[in-house]
Design an enzyme around this catalytic site. Structure first.
Site, PDB file in Angstrom:
ATOM      1  N   HIS A  16      50.359  93.035 115.942  1.00  0.00           N
ATOM      2  CA  HIS A  16      51.487  92.341 116.567  1.00  0.00           C
ATOM      3  C   HIS A  16      52.501  91.835 115.537  1.00  0.00           C
ATOM      4  CE1 HIS A  16      52.879  88.884 119.465  1.00  0.00           C
ATOM      5  NE2 HIS A  16      53.875  89.434 118.812  1.00  0.00           N
ATOM      6  N   GLU A  73      56.936  81.102 123.334  1.00  0.00           N
ATOM      7  CA  GLU A  73      55.802  80.737 122.467  1.00  0.00           C
ATOM      8  C   GLU A  73      55.819  79.244 122.135  1.00  0.00           C
ATOM      9  OE1 GLU A  73      53.430  82.877 121.407  1.00  0.00           O
ATOM     10  OE2 GLU A  73      54.305  84.889 121.304  1.00  0.00           O
ATOM     11  N   HIS A  77      57.841  90.373 113.211  1.00  0.00           N
ATOM     12  CA  HIS A  77      57.124  91.651 113.306  1.00  0.00           C
ATOM     13  C   HIS A  77      57.416  92.503 112.068  1.00  0.00           C
ATOM     14  CE1 HIS A  77      57.680  91.228 118.020  1.00  0.00           C
ATOM     15  NE2 HIS A  77      56.818  90.347 117.539  1.00  0.00           N
ATOM     16  N   HIS A 104      57.612  83.285 113.603  1.00  0.00           N
ATOM     17  CA  HIS A 104      56.826  84.447 114.025  1.00  0.00           C
ATOM     18  C   HIS A 104      57.744  85.656 113.975  1.00  0.00           C
ATOM     19  CE1 HIS A 104      54.710  87.392 116.221  1.00  0.00           C
ATOM     20  NE2 HIS A 104      55.533  87.346 117.249  1.00  0.00           N
TER      21      HIS A 104
HETATM   22  O1  2HA Z   1      59.054  85.982 121.706  1.00  0.00           O
HETATM   23  O2  2HA Z   1      57.727  88.156 119.481  1.00  0.00           O
HETATM   24  O3  2HA Z   1      55.371  87.431 120.451  1.00  0.00           O
HETATM   25  C1  2HA Z   1      59.011  87.205 121.138  1.00  0.00           C
HETATM   26  C2  2HA Z   1      57.723  87.518 120.501  1.00  0.00           C
HETATM   27  C3  2HA Z   1      56.485  87.043 121.134  1.00  0.00           C
HETATM   28 ZN    ZN Z   2      55.840  88.826 118.671  1.00  0.00          ZN
END
Ligand code: 2HA
Ligand code: ZN
Length: 273
Positions: free
Chosen positions: A218, A123, A148, A146
């Site tokens: 996501h 990313e 989850h 980023h």
């Molecule tokens: O690189 O979560 O969205 C791992 C991720 C990409």
């Molecule tokens: Zn991700």
């Protein structure tokens, strides 16, 4: 956190402390169940901690295209989680699961300089575009995250929550601290392919108005002055999501604080909006 004797961190306590924050947050992400396998990314602009001897270190391999133009980052240095690396491993040994890169004078490519040639996150184009925008807008933000977070991602599967500011007000209303610690709320990016330029562009647009952005179905993208603060924002939002879901699991729709109670918080704590 492990620091090898031959690491560039060994003789640089300020830089080691900054990368220590990355390791600390990577551990939290794993413990919270937000970082399965290689899930999530962290990048931090560490330029202010780079002295001249580190700045002039030779490249560990040839220049690599970033995949985005980031002219304002020429000569800047970043710590990046490695591509396909696990957060739980980054927590223990950040320099073996991430690396320090230098953005080259063309503003389009980078080289890795330390500790070893760990290729940065897939990313990178979106993360560095965001860091470039920090410079363009005079933002004090230096870290992007980023991840989850389970409950927030679950809520993003329901269209009713995805209207402008619907989730922001719902989450703020769950517990007073949410608005105090995440005063710009949660922007929404409708589903886009992970790693795509479109996802990066839409995220940038939302960062004009919000500090944390939801990527539908996501995860979230958060920015702040350092990586611990970026984590804290996601943590308070996800805690609010958990409270909402606990109430629903008990069989009722939570009342939520009223708009006037939230307005009072904004006034007393001098918050925007
Ligand atoms: O690189 O979560 O969205 C791992 C991720 C990409
Ligand atoms: Zn991700």
């Amino acid at each position: 956190m492990k620091i090898n004797d031959n690491s560039v961190l060994a003789s640089r306590p300020a830089l080691a402390s900054e990368i220590g924050k990355v390791a600390e947050v990577a551990g939290y992400l794993w413990e919270k169940g937000w970082a399965e396998r290689n899930g999530g990314n962290i990048t931090v602009n560490i330029t202010e901690y780079v002295d001249s001897s580190l700045a002039s270190m030779p490249a560990l391999g040839g220049p690599v295209e970033i995949g985005a133009e980031v002219p304002l980052l020429k000569g800047n240095f970043f710590f990046c989680k490695g591509n396909n690396r696990r957060m739980r491993d980054l927590a223990v040994d950040p320099m073996a699961n991430g690396s320090i890169i230098r953005v080259l004078a063309d503003g389009c490519s980078y080289e890795i300089i330390a500790d070893s040639a760990v290729r940065p996150t897939s990313e990178l184009p979106s993360h560095l575009s965001v860091h470039n925008w920090f410079k363009a807008s005079g933002s004090p933000c230096r870290a992007s995250l980023h991840t989850h977070p389970i409950e927030l991602v679950a809520m993003s599967h329901c269209g009713a929550f995805l209207g402008k500011d619907v989730l922001t007000y719902l989450l703020w209303s769950m517990i007073p601290e949410t608005k105090a610690f995440c005063p710009r709320g949660l922007g929404i990016v409708p589903y886009q392919l992970p790693g795509s330029l479109k996802l990066a562009q839409e995220t940038l647009r939302q960062l004009d108005d919000y500090d944390v952005v939801m990527w539908e179905k996501h995860g979230v993208f958060a920015v702040d002055e350092d990586i611990v603060k970026a984590f804290d924002q996601v943590d308070v939002l996800n805690k609010a999501a958990q409270i909402y879901m606990s109430a629903r699991a008990m069989g009722f729709e939570p009342e939520g604080m009223s708009r006037s109670q939230m307005a009072e918080i904004s006034e007393v704590f001098h918050l925007p909006k």
